[in-house]
Design an enzyme around this catalytic site. Structure first.
Site, PDB file in Angstrom:
ATOM      1  N   GLY A 257       0.853  -1.201   0.000  1.00  0.00           N
ATOM      2  CA  GLY A 257       0.000   0.000   0.000  1.00  0.00           C
ATOM      3  C   GLY A 257       0.879   1.237   0.000  1.00  0.00           C
ATOM      4  O   GLY A 257       0.528   2.281   0.544  1.00  0.00           O
TER       5      GLY A 257
ATOM      6  N   ARG B 196      -1.092   0.846  -7.789  1.00  0.00           N
ATOM      7  CA  ARG B 196      -0.881   1.990  -8.695  1.00  0.00           C
ATOM      8  C   ARG B 196       0.596   2.273  -8.906  1.00  0.00           C
ATOM      9  O   ARG B 196       1.425   2.004  -8.020  1.00  0.00           O
ATOM     10  CB  ARG B 196      -1.548   3.237  -8.107  1.00  0.00           C
ATOM     11  CG  ARG B 196      -3.061   3.165  -8.114  1.00  0.00           C
ATOM     12  CD  ARG B 196      -3.645   4.091  -7.100  1.00  0.00           C
ATOM     13  NE  ARG B 196      -3.225   3.713  -5.745  1.00  0.00           N
ATOM     14  CZ  ARG B 196      -3.469   4.426  -4.656  1.00  0.00           C
ATOM     15  NH1 ARG B 196      -4.092   5.564  -4.745  1.00  0.00           N
ATOM     16  NH2 ARG B 196      -3.061   3.991  -3.463  1.00  0.00           N
TER      17      ARG B 196
ATOM     18  N   TYR C 169     -14.893  -4.618   6.632  1.00  0.00           N
ATOM     19  CA  TYR C 169     -13.529  -4.118   6.904  1.00  0.00           C
ATOM     20  C   TYR C 169     -13.112  -4.426   8.348  1.00  0.00           C
ATOM     21  O   TYR C 169     -12.015  -4.923   8.599  1.00  0.00           O
ATOM     22  CB  TYR C 169     -13.554  -2.617   6.635  1.00  0.00           C
ATOM     23  CG  TYR C 169     -12.327  -1.829   6.999  1.00  0.00           C
ATOM     24  CD1 TYR C 169     -11.166  -1.903   6.243  1.00  0.00           C
ATOM     25  CD2 TYR C 169     -12.346  -0.946   8.087  1.00  0.00           C
ATOM     26  CE1 TYR C 169     -10.063  -1.135   6.561  1.00  0.00           C
ATOM     27  CE2 TYR C 169     -11.251  -0.173   8.407  1.00  0.00           C
ATOM     28  CZ  TYR C 169     -10.101  -0.264   7.644  1.00  0.00           C
ATOM     29  OH  TYR C 169      -9.017   0.496   7.957  1.00  0.00           O
TER      30      TYR C 169
HETATM   31  N1  SER Z   1     -10.148   5.295   8.252  1.00  0.00           N
HETATM   32  C1  SER Z   1     -10.763   4.001   8.192  1.00  0.00           C
HETATM   33  C2  SER Z   1     -12.049   4.042   7.468  1.00  0.00           C
HETATM   34  O1  SER Z   1     -12.706   5.037   7.584  1.00  0.00           O
HETATM   35  C3  SER Z   1     -11.008   3.467   9.562  1.00  0.00           C
HETATM   36  O2  SER Z   1      -9.862   2.933  10.070  1.00  0.00           O
HETATM   37  O3  SER Z   1     -12.419   3.092   6.869  1.00  0.00           O
END
Ligand code: SER
Length: 334
Positions: free
Chosen positions: A8, A35, A150
């Site tokens: 990343g 990228r 996530y």
């Molecule tokens: N910044 C991240 C998000 O908003 C959270 O860790 O997904």
């Protein structure tokens, strides 16, 4: 010279971290990102791989060419993107992470020494829904109930990293595991140089950058939506400090770090003080508001302070006054 891998690399944190590591001059920095690198990254990295961490050929090529002392695994799909595309998020955030964990383990075996594996986790591992006291600062073990893809992915990799970690294992067990796995649960990050993409804490940085560019902006959460945040400088400092800490000083593998807690309204007001004509309105996007409602409003980072001396340099006032506002003014000529 020792080699360090940053996945990343072209992302927000990657960029800043590479600048610090390159300046320090102790490592050959190898970058990897989907990228193409910017001109600056090409100059700072000894080698840059453009590709997907799900691509086994790419991983094999990197593994063949390098042997890493440290890995900063930053690549991932953020929370709002993950809700729109949960299977892709799972693939990148879990299967991609496993590819990098495995490569680091093989390097540890080659070197007969654990590889320091730095993983960026998030406030998304927490779940506040139904909590009778939602304003309190959460400790690492409290309310770990992720509600987004996530958050689920981040929590799983935290657990996997601990499973493979040498910390707290006997000599016998250490033959089976070989990573010195260390992880930070980051709050929302605000950078003066870039705007994140696909995250749910993005309303903070988006307001700041839109106002500085004179562009109208509709904040996607309610004014009272409150989150912990930190500036990019502190995020990079936390990564570097934890990566350099003595393993014997670490009482855990996963640490909260925090800068300050702020609501959307507080950020908006602060930004308007310097960009008084800015058109900053609210247009709530329900699925994003729901994510914010589930995340902690504050984080307790006392374990990091105690174990490895963590201390953010920027609280709310200093962050905006001394760093963010002057930097965006300069960047956009505002
Ligand atoms: N910044 C991240 C998000 O908003 C959270 O860790 O997904």
């Amino acid at each position: 010279m020792a080699e360090v891998l940053i996945t990343g690399a072209n992302g927000e944190i990657g960029h800043s971290l590479i600048r610090f590591l390159a300046e320090e001059g102790r490592y050959q920095v190898v970058g990897c990102d989907l990228r193409e690198p910017t001109a600056e990254l090409s100059r700072l990295c000894s080698r840059f791989y453009v590709g997907n961490i799900l691509d086994s050929q790419l991983i094999a090529e990197i593994h063949q060419n390098h042997c890493f002392d440290k890995v900063f695994h930053l690549a991932g799909l953020l929370s709002s993107s993950g809700e729109k595309n949960p299977y892709l998020a799972h693939d990148v955030n879990v299967n991609g992470s496993i590819n990098i964990l495995k490569m680091a383990q093989e390097d540890a075996n080659r070197r007969h020494k654990p590889v320091v594996f730095m993983f960026t986790s998030s406030i998304a591992v927490y779940g506040l829904l139904g909590d009778p006291n939602p304003d309190r600062a959460l400790l690492e073990h409290e309310n770990v109930r992720p509600t987004t893809m996530y958050g689920i992915n981040k929590h799983y990799i935290e657990q996997l990293g601990e499973y493979f970690s040498v910390r707290d294992k006997s000599m016998e067990e250490q033959r089976m595991v070989n990573l010195d796995f260390r992880c930070l649960r980051f709050p929302g990050i605000i950078s003066a140089e870039s705007v994140p993409s696909g995250g749910t804490s993005d309303f903070g940085p988006e307001m700041l950058h839109a106002a500085a560019q004179g562009k109208p902006y509709a904040c996607f959460v309610k004014p009272e939506a409150r989150l912990p945040f930190m500036v990019m400088q502190d995020a990079v400092k936390a990564l570097l400090d934890l990566s350099r800490a003595q393993i014997g000083d670490l009482s855990r593998s996963v640490y909260n770090v925090n800068g300050f807690s702020a609501s959307a309204a507080e950020i908006r007001e602060r930004v308007l003080r310097d960009f008084s004509g800015a058109d900053l309105s609210y247009e709530v996007v329900p699925f994003r508001q729901q994510i914010i409602d589930s995340w902690p409003r504050d984080l307790d980072d006392s374990a990091a302070r105690r174990d490895w001396g963590w201390q953010p340099d920027y609280a709310f006032v200093k962050a905006f006054e001394n760093l963010l506002i002057p930097a965006v003014k300069k960047q956009y000529g505002a």
